[in-house]
Design a protein around this motif. Structure first.
Motif, PDB file in Angstrom:
ATOM      1  N   VAL B 122       0.851  -1.184   0.000  1.00 20.36           N
ATOM      2  CA  VAL B 122       0.000   0.000   0.000  1.00 20.36           C
ATOM      3  C   VAL B 122       0.889   1.236   0.000  1.00 20.36           C
ATOM      4  N   TYR B 123       0.568   2.175  -0.885  1.00 19.04           N
ATOM      5  CA  TYR B 123       1.269   3.460  -0.925  1.00 19.04           C
ATOM      6  C   TYR B 123       0.376   4.514  -0.293  1.00 19.04           C
ATOM      7  N   ILE B 124       0.930   5.275   0.626  1.00 14.14           N
ATOM      8  CA  ILE B 124       0.206   6.406   1.215  1.00 14.14           C
ATOM      9  C   ILE B 124       0.998   7.660   0.873  1.00 14.14           C
ATOM     10  N   PRO B 125       0.613   8.377  -0.186  1.00 17.51           N
ATOM     11  CA  PRO B 125       1.366   9.585  -0.527  1.00 17.51           C
ATOM     12  C   PRO B 125       1.005  10.739   0.405  1.00 17.51           C
ATOM     13  N   GLY B 126       1.693  11.845   0.208  1.00 17.83           N
ATOM     14  CA  GLY B 126       1.462  13.002   1.054  1.00 17.83           C
ATOM     15  C   GLY B 126       2.761  13.429   1.690  1.00 17.83           C
ATOM     16  N   CYS B 127       2.838  14.717   2.029  1.00 18.02           N
ATOM     17  CA  CYS B 127       4.119  15.211   2.518  1.00 18.02           C
ATOM     18  C   CYS B 127       3.925  16.096   3.725  1.00 18.02           C
ATOM     19  N   PRO B 128       3.688  15.544   4.912  1.00 23.39           N
ATOM     20  CA  PRO B 128       3.368  14.129   5.143  1.00 23.39           C
ATOM     21  C   PRO B 128       1.875  13.878   4.964  1.00 23.39           C
ATOM     22  N   PRO B 129       1.452  12.617   4.862  1.00 21.74           N
ATOM     23  CA  PRO B 129       0.018  12.324   4.748  1.00 21.74           C
ATOM     24  C   PRO B 129      -0.707  12.645   6.039  1.00 21.74           C
ATOM     25  N   ARG B 130      -1.908  13.159   5.900  1.00 25.41           N
ATOM     26  CA  ARG B 130      -2.717  13.410   7.097  1.00 25.41           C
ATOM     27  C   ARG B 130      -3.163  12.080   7.692  1.00 25.41           C
ATOM     28  N   PRO B 131      -3.486  12.066   8.967  1.00 25.03           N
ATOM     29  CA  PRO B 131      -3.915  10.804   9.589  1.00 25.03           C
ATOM     30  C   PRO B 131      -5.073  10.131   8.866  1.00 25.03           C
ATOM     31  N   GLU B 132      -5.973  10.930   8.258  1.00 24.27           N
ATOM     32  CA  GLU B 132      -7.074  10.320   7.500  1.00 24.27           C
ATOM     33  C   GLU B 132      -6.550   9.490   6.338  1.00 24.27           C
ATOM     34  N   TYR B 133      -5.507  10.007   5.670  1.00 22.19           N
ATOM     35  CA  TYR B 133      -4.890   9.238   4.593  1.00 22.19           C
ATOM     36  C   TYR B 133      -4.332   7.925   5.125  1.00 22.19           C
ATOM     37  N   VAL B 134      -3.701   8.048   6.293  1.00 14.62           N
ATOM     38  CA  VAL B 134      -3.051   6.870   6.861  1.00 14.62           C
ATOM     39  C   VAL B 134      -4.093   5.810   7.197  1.00 14.62           C
ATOM     40  N   LEU B 135      -5.187   6.261   7.781  1.00 12.79           N
ATOM     41  CA  LEU B 135      -6.242   5.304   8.114  1.00 12.79           C
ATOM     42  C   LEU B 135      -6.840   4.698   6.853  1.00 12.79           C
ATOM     43  N   ASP B 136      -6.991   5.514   5.822  1.00 11.55           N
ATOM     44  CA  ASP B 136      -7.495   5.003   4.559  1.00 11.55           C
ATOM     45  C   ASP B 136      -6.544   3.945   3.997  1.00 11.55           C
ATOM     46  N   GLY B 137      -5.260   4.238   4.063  1.00 11.36           N
ATOM     47  CA  GLY B 137      -4.285   3.258   3.598  1.00 11.36           C
ATOM     48  C   GLY B 137      -4.331   1.991   4.423  1.00 11.36           C
ATOM     49  N   LEU B 138      -4.538   2.142   5.706  1.00 10.27           N
ATOM     50  CA  LEU B 138      -4.616   0.971   6.581  1.00 10.27           C
ATOM     51  C   LEU B 138      -5.823   0.116   6.211  1.00 10.27           C
ATOM     52  N   LEU B 139      -6.953   0.771   5.892  1.00  7.35           N
ATOM     53  CA  LEU B 139      -8.149   0.010   5.514  1.00  7.35           C
ATOM     54  C   LEU B 139      -7.926  -0.716   4.188  1.00  7.35           C
ATOM     55  N   LYS B 140      -7.198  -0.060   3.267  1.00  8.05           N
ATOM     56  CA  LYS B 140      -6.897  -0.734   2.004  1.00  8.05           C
ATOM     57  C   LYS B 140      -6.018  -1.948   2.257  1.00  8.05           C
ATOM     58  N   LEU B 141      -5.100  -1.795   3.190  1.00  9.16           N
ATOM     59  CA  LEU B 141      -4.250  -2.928   3.534  1.00  9.16           C
ATOM     60  C   LEU B 141      -5.080  -4.044   4.160  1.00  9.16           C
ATOM     61  N   GLN B 142      -6.035  -3.669   5.002  1.00  9.77           N
ATOM     62  CA  GLN B 142      -6.884  -4.689   5.622  1.00  9.77           C
ATOM     63  C   GLN B 142      -7.682  -5.448   4.567  1.00  9.77           C
ATOM     64  N   ALA B 143      -8.194  -4.718   3.579  1.00  8.68           N
ATOM     65  CA  ALA B 143      -8.930  -5.385   2.514  1.00  8.68           C
ATOM     66  C   ALA B 143      -8.030  -6.355   1.777  1.00  8.68           C
ATOM     67  N   LYS B 144      -6.779  -5.952   1.601  1.00  9.88           N
ATOM     68  CA  LYS B 144      -5.839  -6.806   0.896  1.00  9.88           C
ATOM     69  C   LYS B 144      -5.521  -8.062   1.708  1.00  9.88           C
ATOM     70  N   ILE B 145      -5.366  -7.868   3.003  1.00  5.11           N
ATOM     71  CA  ILE B 145      -5.072  -9.008   3.873  1.00  5.11           C
ATOM     72  C   ILE B 145      -6.257  -9.965   3.895  1.00  5.11           C
ATOM     73  N   GLN B 146      -7.460  -9.423   3.963  1.00  7.79           N
ATOM     74  CA  GLN B 146      -8.671 -10.252   3.986  1.00  7.79           C
ATOM     75  C   GLN B 146      -8.765 -11.102   2.728  1.00  7.79           C
ATOM     76  N   ALA B 147      -8.375 -10.505   1.600  1.00  9.89           N
ATOM     77  CA  ALA B 147      -8.532 -11.212   0.340  1.00  9.89           C
ATOM     78  C   ALA B 147      -7.442 -12.239   0.097  1.00  9.89           C
ATOM     79  N   GLU B 148      -6.494 -12.307   0.955  1.00 12.48           N
ATOM     80  CA  GLU B 148      -5.334 -13.154   0.690  1.00 12.48           C
ATOM     81  C   GLU B 148      -5.609 -14.599   1.102  1.00 12.48           C
ATOM     82  N   HIS B 149      -4.969 -15.527   0.409  1.00  4.63           N
ATOM     83  CA  HIS B 149      -5.091 -16.929   0.790  1.00  4.63           C
ATOM     84  C   HIS B 149      -4.369 -17.177   2.096  1.00  4.63           C
ATOM     85  N   ALA B 150      -4.852 -18.137   2.853  1.00  5.35           N
ATOM     86  CA  ALA B 150      -4.231 -18.438   4.137  1.00  5.35           C
ATOM     87  C   ALA B 150      -2.847 -19.024   3.957  1.00  5.35           C
TER      88      ALA B 150
END
Lengths: 193, 175
Positions: B122-150
């Motif tokens: 997951v890429y979180i751009p921004g200089c620096p990214p606001r916490p909302e961006y970070v949380l959004d990136g974290l949720l994208k990562l969670q979706a990715k983890i959920q979709a992954e095979h065990a």
């Protein structure tokens, strides 16, 4: 001491060592020959009239590309260029590089007791880029001189361990020299990009 | 009664669900982005709401490598080593534009994006990214983890994002 009286005192004390002195924008500056550096620095530190017990900063300047390209006007990247008007006289113009040498090692001293500052400039030629180390007088000169060696490739005679401090040992060249290619990359791992 | 493969697919889902809400992060903080990282981690934005509130400072115990801040060429081997020391399954988040592309640095010292060295999820751009961006990136990562095979990594997906995008109810509610 004021800048003027400080400069006068140094000129009187070291008539041979002092190549030039000025107080551009109120900053007392002395240009000395490099063979006198250790002697002048020791006097500046120990003499009761100077008491420069604080080496605030030291760095170097590479004048090899100086003046070869016109500098852009301020804010030109934003579309608004601000240039000094030639109609406004400058009562205190900058004198330019202190000498024909390629490098200048610059020391900034401060006296905590007497609250005065001094800038010491030591011109150094490229062929023999070496000056005396001041680590015996100011311990903080150790890392500052390592930085100048790392960035500019100026050696310091008598330094206890003159090795790179910012770049890695595998790095070739000195990146703040003006002839270091601006696009040259030397990654330790990963692609060159 | 149960169709073929029903149990294994449910198990995978359960594993993914458990993993995405128990992210142990390794904060590899090198620069000013660390301030936003701390803001995200602290009470106001509270990254613990998403199960990622327990940073581990040992790569052996971490699941996600948060690379926060500019990576210099001198630092790059250290980062690679940290990544290699992490146990699978592991993920990498590039936090801030310097880690994504090098940002405004284009010089002798800076790595032009950490994805030239390690894979990034997951890429979180921004200089620096606001916490909302970070949380959004974290949720994208969670979706990715959920979709992954065990058992394996990164099932292929047409959009190249490694599975489903986050469901609407998972969006952070930041006032």
């Amino acid at each position: 001491m004021t800048a003027a009286s400080l400069l006068q005192a140094i000129k009187d004390r070291f008539p041979l060592a002092t190549r030039a002195c000025h107080s551009y924008r109120g900053d007392a500056t002395v240009v000395i020959g490099r063979e006198f550096l250790l002697e002048v620095a020791r006097t500046l530190k120990t003499d009761p009239a100077f008491q420069m017990n604080f080496l605030m900063d030291m760095t170097a300047v590479d004048f090899s590309a100086f003046g070869s390209k016109a500098s852009p006007a301020f804010f030109s990247s934003s579309g608004v260029s601000v240039k000094a008007s030639p109609q406004i006289p400058d009562p205190d113009p900058w004198l330019g590089p202190p000498g024909p040498e390629r490098f200048v090692v610059v020391y900034h001293f401060f006296s905590l007791a007497l609250k005065h500052r001094l800038r010491l400039e030591v011109p150094v030629d490229e062929a023999d880029a070496e000056v005396d180390s001041l680590t015996s007088l100011w311990a903080c000169a150790n890392w500052l001189e390592r930085e100048v060696w790392d960035m500019f490739g100026i050696r310091f005679r008598g330094h206890p361990s003159l090795k790179r401090i910012l770049m890695y040992e595998e790095f070739v060249g000195h990146p703040l020299r003006k002839d270091y290619p601006v696009n040259k990359r030397q990654p330790l791992i990963g692609p060159v990009n | 009664m149960f169709g073929e493969g029903f149990l294994t697919s449910r198990l995978e889902e359960a594993l993914g669900w458990a993993r995405k809400y128990s992210i142990f992060q390794y904060p590899f903080v090198t620069a000013c982005c660390g301030m936003e990282y701390m803001a995200t981690a602290c009470a106001h934005y509270d990254v613990d709401r998403f199960g990622a509130g327990l940073p581990r400072f040992s790569p052996r115990q971490a699941d996600v490598l948060f690379v926060v801040g500019t990576i210099s060429h001198k630092m790059a081997p250290v980062m690679k080593r940290i990544y290699d020391q992490m146990a699978e399954p592991k993920w990498v988040v590039a936090f801030g534009v310097c880690t994504c592309t090098g940002g405004f640095y284009d010089n002798y010292a800076t790595v032009m994006g950490i994805d030239t060295i390690i894979p990034v999820d997951v890429y979180i751009p921004g200089c620096p990214p606001r916490p909302e961006y970070v949380l959004d990136g974290l949720l994208k990562l969670q979706a990715k983890i959920q979709a992954e095979h065990a058992t394996g990594r990164r099932p292929p997906s047409p959009d190249g994002f490694g599975g489903a995008s986050p469901a609407p109810e998972m969006r952070p509610e930041v006032e």
